[in-house]
Motif scaffolding. Structure first.
Motif, mmCIF file in Angstrom:
data_model
loop_
_atom_site.group_PDB
_atom_site.id
_atom_site.type_symbol
_atom_site.label_atom_id
_atom_site.label_comp_id
_atom_site.label_asym_id
_atom_site.label_seq_id
_atom_site.Cartn_x
_atom_site.Cartn_y
_atom_site.Cartn_z
ATOM 1 N N LEU A 34 0.865 -1.180 0.000
ATOM 2 C CA LEU A 34 0.000 0.000 0.000
ATOM 3 C C LEU A 34 0.902 1.229 0.000
ATOM 4 C CD1 LEU A 34 -3.056 0.772 0.175
ATOM 5 C CD2 LEU A 34 -2.698 1.102 2.619
ATOM 6 N N THR A 35 0.684 2.118 -0.971
ATOM 7 C CA THR A 35 1.569 3.267 -1.153
ATOM 8 C C THR A 35 0.774 4.564 -1.151
ATOM 9 O OG1 THR A 35 3.051 1.933 -2.531
ATOM 10 C CG2 THR A 35 3.313 4.324 -2.643
ATOM 11 N N GLN A 36 1.284 5.555 -0.427
ATOM 12 C CA GLN A 36 0.749 6.916 -0.484
ATOM 13 C C GLN A 36 1.831 7.816 -1.064
ATOM 14 O OE1 GLN A 36 -1.782 9.306 2.588
ATOM 15 N NE2 GLN A 36 0.331 9.847 3.023
ATOM 16 N N ASN A 37 1.506 8.483 -2.152
ATOM 17 C CA ASN A 37 2.486 9.311 -2.862
ATOM 18 C C ASN A 37 1.959 10.736 -2.980
ATOM 19 O OD1 ASN A 37 4.422 10.454 -4.477
ATOM 20 N ND2 ASN A 37 4.131 9.053 -6.200
ATOM 21 N N TRP A 41 6.230 10.465 0.735
ATOM 22 C CA TRP A 41 5.933 9.165 0.133
ATOM 23 C C TRP A 41 6.015 8.126 1.233
ATOM 24 C CZ3 TRP A 41 8.462 4.507 -0.287
ATOM 25 C CH2 TRP A 41 8.098 3.640 -1.327
ATOM 26 N N PHE A 42 5.032 7.221 1.261
ATOM 27 C CA PHE A 42 5.019 6.182 2.292
ATOM 28 C C PHE A 42 4.561 4.873 1.672
ATOM 29 C CE2 PHE A 42 2.641 3.656 5.413
ATOM 30 C CZ PHE A 42 3.649 3.411 6.339
ATOM 31 N N ARG A 43 5.231 3.790 2.062
ATOM 32 C CA ARG A 43 4.808 2.465 1.583
ATOM 33 C C ARG A 43 4.975 1.448 2.703
ATOM 34 N NH1 ARG A 43 3.651 -0.650 -2.776
ATOM 35 N NH2 ARG A 43 4.485 -2.783 -2.837
ATOM 36 N N ILE A 44 3.974 0.595 2.828
ATOM 37 C CA ILE A 44 4.061 -0.537 3.742
ATOM 38 C C ILE A 44 3.867 -1.798 2.918
ATOM 39 C CG2 ILE A 44 1.587 -0.415 4.350
ATOM 40 C CD1 ILE A 44 2.469 -1.389 7.185
ATOM 41 N N ARG A 104 9.427 8.693 3.117
ATOM 42 C CA ARG A 104 10.326 9.676 2.510
ATOM 43 C C ARG A 104 9.681 11.056 2.593
ATOM 44 N NH1 ARG A 104 11.441 6.344 -3.148
ATOM 45 N NH2 ARG A 104 12.157 4.386 -2.179
ATOM 46 N N PHE A 105 10.519 12.045 2.851
ATOM 47 C CA PHE A 105 10.020 13.413 2.972
ATOM 48 C C PHE A 105 10.964 14.354 2.239
ATOM 49 C CE2 PHE A 105 9.982 17.546 5.146
ATOM 50 C CZ PHE A 105 8.633 17.870 5.008
ATOM 51 N N TYR A 106 10.373 15.341 1.530
ATOM 52 C CA TYR A 106 11.154 16.278 0.732
ATOM 53 C C TYR A 106 10.706 17.705 1.041
ATOM 54 C CZ TYR A 106 11.670 11.905 -1.865
ATOM 55 O OH TYR A 106 11.896 10.593 -2.201
ATOM 56 N N TYR A 107 11.697 18.570 1.201
ATOM 57 C CA TYR A 107 11.382 19.979 1.476
ATOM 58 C C TYR A 107 12.376 20.871 0.755
ATOM 59 C CZ TYR A 107 11.305 24.497 3.768
ATOM 60 O OH TYR A 107 11.259 25.850 3.996
ATOM 61 N N SER A 108 11.843 21.922 0.127
ATOM 62 C CA SER A 108 12.692 22.926 -0.512
ATOM 63 C C SER A 108 12.395 24.286 0.105
ATOM 64 C CB SER A 108 12.435 22.983 -2.019
ATOM 65 O OG SER A 108 13.139 24.059 -2.602
ATOM 66 N N PRO A 109 13.435 25.042 0.476
ATOM 67 C CA PRO A 109 13.199 26.398 0.999
ATOM 68 C C PRO A 109 12.786 27.379 -0.093
ATOM 69 C CG PRO A 109 15.548 25.958 0.835
ATOM 70 C CD PRO A 109 14.857 24.672 0.504
ATOM 71 N N GLN A 110 12.853 26.960 -1.340
ATOM 72 C CA GLN A 110 12.451 27.810 -2.448
ATOM 73 C C GLN A 110 10.955 27.648 -2.708
ATOM 74 O OE1 GLN A 110 15.920 26.083 -4.813
ATOM 75 N NE2 GLN A 110 15.766 28.140 -5.692
#
Length: 581
Positions: free
Chosen positions: A383-386, A399-402, A437-443
């Protein structure tokens, strides 16, 4: 002169309020500056009239004075109240439910109370904000009591509606494939986030060099949406040399197309021959993202792969377990997987794998290696949440997957260290993995027309797993190497429990080139015992890796070159044709 003097000395004798039934006379008098006993001033009466109108309770207000005698005046306040609210009716809303709009209006307009025009603007602002939060475009064109039913307050909403959705520039990709990828439909309220997700979905296929939005409004409240694409090269034929973490250099022959004849289907043949010998590896792959009307995806792979798991010698040893100084593990089998979206962000999958495992001939009574030959069958439920902005180079989102994988093994031959010979025979196991997984941009976020705009990105990954039952050595969790903890040998640590974390800072130097700083912290433990210098642990053991790398987007896909340092300060170079995550 006498008449002039009389008007200047006139005083207010009485104030009479007429026409009010819901708003009290006391409230009206309290709002006025004119008071009994004060001198009569027309300017003050005019100001009171404006004050009463601004209270918002009255459709009409008239304030005037009439003479009682030469020195006394009666002020008459005539008002016409707005009706008592009996019902609030919302029309024109399709994208947001009426109950949500009424909740946004909240206490501004209350059934059973006199309608107040001062509540209109706050209510309109609340409704606009609600549409904005929902990613929709909506405004209020009318907000007033109905003429035929004065107690009914009518709120008329104008929503920006999709008039037409079309695609231009798709010279190769078939229109029905494009329609499968675009979820926005004509007649729906225009959702900026949904249309943006459609464009990012097109770009993430890697079928197009560029995807941009063209928007026109043929009439008020209507919008035409055009996805303008530039087709890219999806077919690939290549002969070359590849650096592999396990086999050093290898010759490759690759023939593939990720958008075969514009159908969205993928086909691929991959041939790899390592310079260390042992025979070739061959993969035959097929994928179809739309096998039914529910956008169910199918992926099939047939393969015979040679793995140099021990890099030609025993684990951490200079002694070879084979006559030709080469130890290999050949896996021959097939995988079959199905995936289906449950909503815009969540998908479910099921996969099947069956393979035979055979190692090459070994010396009698050799140690320093693990040998388990036999067959393996698994079923993988996922099961994936994107929620990433772009799949191939995310700058925001998560993004998360189990994954749960029951497996069955039938080991017919084992060798090497005595500790593993007990695995011979049939065994069941259950493997469970979770990854975030986590992604962050200061822009600023990427716009609809710049899905590939370079961004400085902080990226974080955490992966944990556990195995119950008797599992073959090769199906354990492994840590160490290019994809897990850099700075260590490939598969340096193993076990039935694993925890891996990675933090990266990705700094773009050019559109296709980025410099990366990384820290890896993880390990695996609680599995098979130590072999030679590759010591293992039965309890939690985490290992630190850190370093610098570069990433380059090429026609073959993302290329990564990392220099990692382990906890002892020793360095190791890692290369892979993929992103780390």
């Amino acid at each position: 002169m006498a008449a002039f003097a009389s008007s200047q000395t006139a005083v207010i004798k009485t104030i009479t309020v007429k026409g009010n039934s819901e708003v009290s006379t006391e409230a009206i008098l309290a709002a006025m500056r004119t008071k009994v006993g004060q001198p009569y001033l027309q300017a003050t009466l005019d100001a009171d009239k404006e004050t009463l109108e601004n209270m918002g309770f009255f459709q009409a207000v008239d304030v005037r004075a009439q003479a009682i005698d030469d020195t006394n005046r009666e002020v008459i306040v005539q008002v016409s109240e707005w009706p008592v609210v009996k019902e609030i009716r919302v029309v024109g809303n399709n994208g947001i439910a009426t109950d949500e709009i009424l909740k946004a209006v909240g206490s501004e307009i209350v059934v059973g109370k006199v309608f107040n025009t001062r509540s209109i603007q706050p209510s309109v602002n609340n409704i606009r904000e609600l549409y904005k939060k929902k990613g929709l475009f909506g405004d209020v064109s009318d907000f007033k009591p109905m003429l035929e039913s004065p107690g009914t307050i009518s709120i008329t909403i104008i929503e920006l509606t999709v008039n037409n959705v079309s695609v231009t520039g798709n010279t190769r990709t078939k229109l029905n494939v494009m329609k499968r990828l675009i979820k926005t439909r004509a007649g729906e309220p225009f959702r900026e986030d949904r249309w943006g997700a459609d464009l990012r979905r097109l770009y993430s296929t890697q079928w197009f060099e560029n995807v941009r939005s063209v928007e026109n409004q043929p009439e008020p409240g209507k919008i035409d949406l055009i996805a303008d694409v530039k087709e890219g090269r999806t077919g690939n034929f290549g002969v070359g040399l590849q650096v592999d973490p396990r086999s050093s250099f290898a010759g490759t022959l690759r023939l593939s197309d990720s958008n075969f004849r514009g159908s969205g289907q993928s086909v691929g043949i991959n041939f790899l021959q390592g310079t260390r010998g042992g025979g070739p590896s061959v993969d035959l792959d097929y994928g179809n993202p739309f096998i039914d009307n529910h956008n169910t995806a199918l992926n099939v792979s047939l393969y015979s792969r040679l793995i140099y798991r021990f890099s030609g010698v025993g684990f951490g040893s200079g002694n070879s377990p084979t006559e030709d100084d080469l130890y290999t593990e050949r896996r021959t089998g097939a995988t079959l997987a199905f995936g289906r979206p449950l909503n815009d962000n969540v998908s479910a999958s099921i996969g099947f794998r069956y393979e035979g495992i055979k190692t090459n001939d070994i010396k009698n009574d050799s140690t320093g290696f693990i040998q388990q030959d036999g067959t393996l069958a698994t079923v993988t439920l996922g099961l994936t949440q994107n929620r990433r902005d772009v799949d191939i180079d995310p700058a925001r989102g998560d993004w998360f997957r189990i994954e749960v994988e029951p497996g069955f093994s039938n080991i017919t031959k084992s060798g090497g260290n005595d500790a593993v010979t007990r695995v011979t025979g049939q065994h069941n196991y259950l493997k469970t993995t979770a990854e975030y997984r986590f992604y962050y941009s200061p822009q600023k976020p990427r716009g609809r027309n710049e899905p590939d705009a370079p961004r400085r990105v902080f990226a974080f990954r955490a992966r944990a797993g556990t195995i119950s039952g008797t599992v073959p050595f090769s199906e354990q969790f492994f840590a160490g190497g290019a994809a897990t903890v850099r700075g260590y040998e490939e598969d340096r640590y193993w076990g039935k429990t694993s925890l891996l974390t990675t933090l990266e800072y990705r700094h773009p130097l050019q559109k296709a080139l980025s410099l990366i700083a990384f820290v890896d912290y993880g390990g695996a433990w609680g599995g098979y015992g130590s072999v030679e210098k590759f010591t293992q642990s039965n309890s939690l053991q985490m290992n630190l890796g850190y370093g610098l790398g570069v990433s380059f987007r090429s026609p073959l896909g993302p290329l990564r070159l990392d220099i990692g340092f382990n906890k002892d300060g020793k360095s190791r170079t890692h290369f892979q044709i993929a992103t780390s995550f």
